[in-house]
Design a protein around this motif. Sequence first.
Motif, PDB file in Angstrom:
ATOM      1  N   LEU A 109      71.448 -14.345  37.622  1.00 32.56           N
ATOM      2  CA  LEU A 109      71.851 -13.943  36.268  1.00 32.56           C
ATOM      3  C   LEU A 109      71.515 -12.541  35.799  1.00 32.56           C
ATOM      4  CD1 LEU A 109      72.547 -15.174  33.482  1.00 32.56           C
ATOM      5  CD2 LEU A 109      70.167 -15.741  33.067  1.00 32.56           C
ATOM      6  N   ALA A 110      70.091 -12.100  36.302  1.00 32.12           N
ATOM      7  CA  ALA A 110      69.650 -10.718  36.291  1.00 32.12           C
ATOM      8  C   ALA A 110      70.712  -9.783  36.665  1.00 32.12           C
ATOM      9  CB  ALA A 110      68.407 -10.661  36.907  1.00 32.12           C
ATOM     10  N   ALA A 111      71.312 -10.056  38.012  1.00 29.80           N
ATOM     11  CA  ALA A 111      72.331  -9.177  38.311  1.00 29.80           C
ATOM     12  C   ALA A 111      73.572  -9.011  37.414  1.00 29.80           C
ATOM     13  CB  ALA A 111      72.734  -9.647  39.550  1.00 29.80           C
ATOM     14  N   ALA A 112      73.839 -10.221  36.903  1.00 25.89           N
ATOM     15  CA  ALA A 112      75.164 -10.648  35.891  1.00 25.89           C
ATOM     16  C   ALA A 112      75.091  -9.849  34.826  1.00 25.89           C
ATOM     17  CB  ALA A 112      75.215 -12.060  35.819  1.00 25.89           C
ATOM     18  N   PRO A 128      56.760 -14.130  40.718  1.00 29.76           N
ATOM     19  CA  PRO A 128      57.606 -12.767  41.178  1.00 29.76           C
ATOM     20  C   PRO A 128      58.900 -12.555  40.809  1.00 29.76           C
ATOM     21  CG  PRO A 128      55.882 -13.305  42.647  1.00 29.76           C
ATOM     22  CD  PRO A 128      55.685 -14.619  41.882  1.00 29.76           C
ATOM     23  N   ILE A 129      59.895 -13.569  40.812  1.00 30.00           N
ATOM     24  CA  ILE A 129      61.247 -13.380  40.656  1.00 30.00           C
ATOM     25  C   ILE A 129      61.526 -13.108  39.214  1.00 30.00           C
ATOM     26  CG2 ILE A 129      61.940 -15.815  40.055  1.00 30.00           C
ATOM     27  CD1 ILE A 129      63.796 -13.152  42.103  1.00 30.00           C
ATOM     28  N   HIS A 130      60.651 -13.649  38.076  1.00 27.14           N
ATOM     29  CA  HIS A 130      60.863 -13.038  36.808  1.00 27.14           C
ATOM     30  C   HIS A 130      60.832 -11.761  36.544  1.00 27.14           C
ATOM     31  CE1 HIS A 130      58.760 -17.461  35.635  1.00 27.14           C
ATOM     32  NE2 HIS A 130      59.971 -17.462  36.133  1.00 27.14           N
ATOM     33  N   ALA A 131      60.213 -10.809  37.267  1.00 24.00           N
ATOM     34  CA  ALA A 131      60.239  -9.438  37.150  1.00 24.00           C
ATOM     35  C   ALA A 131      61.154  -8.786  38.209  1.00 24.00           C
ATOM     36  CB  ALA A 131      58.744  -8.792  37.287  1.00 24.00           C
ATOM     37  N   PHE A 132      61.155  -9.379  39.438  1.00 21.31           N
ATOM     38  CA  PHE A 132      61.842  -8.820  40.568  1.00 21.31           C
ATOM     39  C   PHE A 132      63.308  -8.955  40.496  1.00 21.31           C
ATOM     40  CE2 PHE A 132      57.354  -8.058  41.947  1.00 21.31           C
ATOM     41  CZ  PHE A 132      57.161  -6.983  42.227  1.00 21.31           C
ATOM     42  N   GLY A 133      63.600 -10.096  40.104  1.00 16.39           N
ATOM     43  CA  GLY A 133      65.175 -10.358  39.893  1.00 16.39           C
ATOM     44  C   GLY A 133      65.592  -9.105  38.973  1.00 16.39           C
ATOM     45  N   PHE A 134      65.059  -8.727  37.979  1.00 14.72           N
ATOM     46  CA  PHE A 134      65.653  -7.769  37.259  1.00 14.72           C
ATOM     47  C   PHE A 134      65.286  -6.354  37.816  1.00 14.72           C
ATOM     48  CE2 PHE A 134      65.316 -11.214  34.011  1.00 14.72           C
ATOM     49  CZ  PHE A 134      66.443 -11.053  33.378  1.00 14.72           C
ATOM     50  N   ILE A 135      64.186  -6.169  38.501  1.00 10.68           N
ATOM     51  CA  ILE A 135      64.118  -4.779  39.058  1.00 10.68           C
ATOM     52  C   ILE A 135      65.056  -4.654  40.303  1.00 10.68           C
ATOM     53  CG2 ILE A 135      62.692  -3.686  40.636  1.00 10.68           C
ATOM     54  CD1 ILE A 135      60.198  -4.800  39.358  1.00 10.68           C
ATOM     55  N   LEU A 136      65.538  -5.728  41.008  1.00  6.51           N
ATOM     56  CA  LEU A 136      66.491  -5.506  41.854  1.00  6.51           C
ATOM     57  C   LEU A 136      67.765  -4.999  41.220  1.00  6.51           C
ATOM     58  CD1 LEU A 136      65.623  -8.526  44.295  1.00  6.51           C
ATOM     59  CD2 LEU A 136      65.817  -6.216  44.908  1.00  6.51           C
ATOM     60  N   ALA A 137      67.865  -5.482  40.089  1.00  2.00           N
ATOM     61  CA  ALA A 137      69.326  -5.257  39.291  1.00  2.00           C
ATOM     62  C   ALA A 137      69.151  -3.757  38.627  1.00  2.00           C
ATOM     63  CB  ALA A 137      69.478  -6.364  38.266  1.00  2.00           C
ATOM     64  N   GLY A 138      68.136  -3.229  38.851  1.00  3.90           N
ATOM     65  CA  GLY A 138      67.931  -1.892  38.184  1.00  3.90           C
ATOM     66  C   GLY A 138      67.263  -1.885  36.820  1.00  3.90           C
ATOM     67  N   ALA A 139      66.650  -2.950  36.282  1.00  7.16           N
ATOM     68  CA  ALA A 139      66.237  -2.892  34.912  1.00  7.16           C
ATOM     69  C   ALA A 139      64.699  -2.094  35.052  1.00  7.16           C
ATOM     70  CB  ALA A 139      66.006  -4.288  34.415  1.00  7.16           C
ATOM     71  N   ALA A 140      64.561  -1.812  33.819  1.00  9.25           N
ATOM     72  CA  ALA A 140      63.096  -1.389  33.479  1.00  9.25           C
ATOM     73  C   ALA A 140      62.359  -2.264  32.635  1.00  9.25           C
ATOM     74  CB  ALA A 140      62.919  -0.151  32.560  1.00  9.25           C
ATOM     75  N   ILE A 141      61.264  -2.962  33.772  1.00  2.00           N
ATOM     76  CA  ILE A 141      60.259  -3.943  33.096  1.00  2.00           C
ATOM     77  C   ILE A 141      59.263  -3.574  32.254  1.00  2.00           C
ATOM     78  CG2 ILE A 141      58.987  -5.919  33.975  1.00  2.00           C
ATOM     79  CD1 ILE A 141      61.939  -6.178  34.569  1.00  2.00           C
ATOM     80  N   ARG A 142      58.845  -4.125  31.174  1.00  2.00           N
ATOM     81  CA  ARG A 142      57.718  -4.355  30.354  1.00  2.00           C
ATOM     82  C   ARG A 142      56.936  -5.444  30.531  1.00  2.00           C
ATOM     83  NH1 ARG A 142      57.014  -0.831  24.778  1.00  2.00           N
ATOM     84  NH2 ARG A 142      54.892  -1.307  24.496  1.00  2.00           N
TER      85      ARG A 142
END
Length: 399
Positions: A109-112, A128-142
Amino acid sequence: MQTDFYRIKRLPPYVFEQVNKLKAQARAAGDDIIDFGMGNPDMPTPPHIVEKLCEVAHDPRSNRYSASRGIKGLRKAMAGYYQRRFGVELDADSEVIATLGSKEGFANLAAAITAPGDVVLVPNPAYPIHAFGFILAGAAIRHIPANNPEEYLRQIDRAAHHSIPSPLAVVVNYPSNPTAQVVGLDFYKELLRIARKHEMWVLSDLAYADIYFDIEPPPSILQIEGAKDIAIEFQSLSKTYAMPGWRMGFAAGNKTLIGALARIKSYLDYGAYTPIQVAASAALNGPQECVDEIRAIYKSRRDVLVESMGRAGWEIDSPPASMFAWAKLPEQYREHGSMEFAKQLLVHAKIAVAPGIGFGEYGEGYVRIGLVENEHRIRQAARNVKKFLSTRFNEPAEL
């Protein structure tokens, strides 16, 4: 030839690797390690679920490709679970999707939905996947401090107000991994108010919905009227039915998010093996006494852990839910940190735990203990801890 890959660069060194190396070395030397480190359920899958898997596997037609969204019967079973458990009506065709465990669903879903530069608010400490799913998708995490739910809500509102660009989504996980905290419907009502105010999607991880003790069953965010307008929720059969290796989970809620996840998955997989999907349907539709039995085992282990470690000199708060205890470091080890304590515990007490720093900076000062060893082993661990705590701090453990 390029070897400095963009997404790999965004992943930090695996924090748990130091403990894992020590654990492997100890086992190679013949040590018996009491392993509380990974949330890996050790109980057998209930027999009626295994029997259904075997029955369907004998049908040659079941060996063909399946459906990435999940077979119709499974999606109906998932919707039926939400109706029984939460009183939530779901359209099995548009508001439910099967996933290869909740972790896969969350990452895809993060990638989508994420573009590089999007901002996502995630709890810290967190799985960890709660942040790193989005990090892998290129997002900026706060990262938002989540030491208690009330603080998390306040910080979400503040962070969303001050983030540029405005956050795309916010992640919640209750019962929490790793902290075992729980919330009620009032929490979700306020969360949805904040999310609407800042035009954010809400992604809820409810993998531990059915592992709870001495409290009312944890609610779903989808119980709140209008939640499906902006929220999606992830579930897993891994803990509820002792099926971790089966890799079966699902997502439910907002049609747009379900559709985006389905689109991504259609390019990546053909769904889980059909006999697994049919057996998962049998789990959800069949007798639920097995869930009560699994819950009772975790409760008994929790009680033994808290009582025996307390007598050993390590006071651990009793978790109200999940299969974990979130334990503050013994006082004499707090200045040395969770990683060093976990290494010392492994080397000198033959016990593996997960250092809190592995779940984010606000996890420092704690370790996570999985309730994945039987009561005899838990008592043995407590005896080891008692001896360990009676000695002075050892020199830093070597890898």
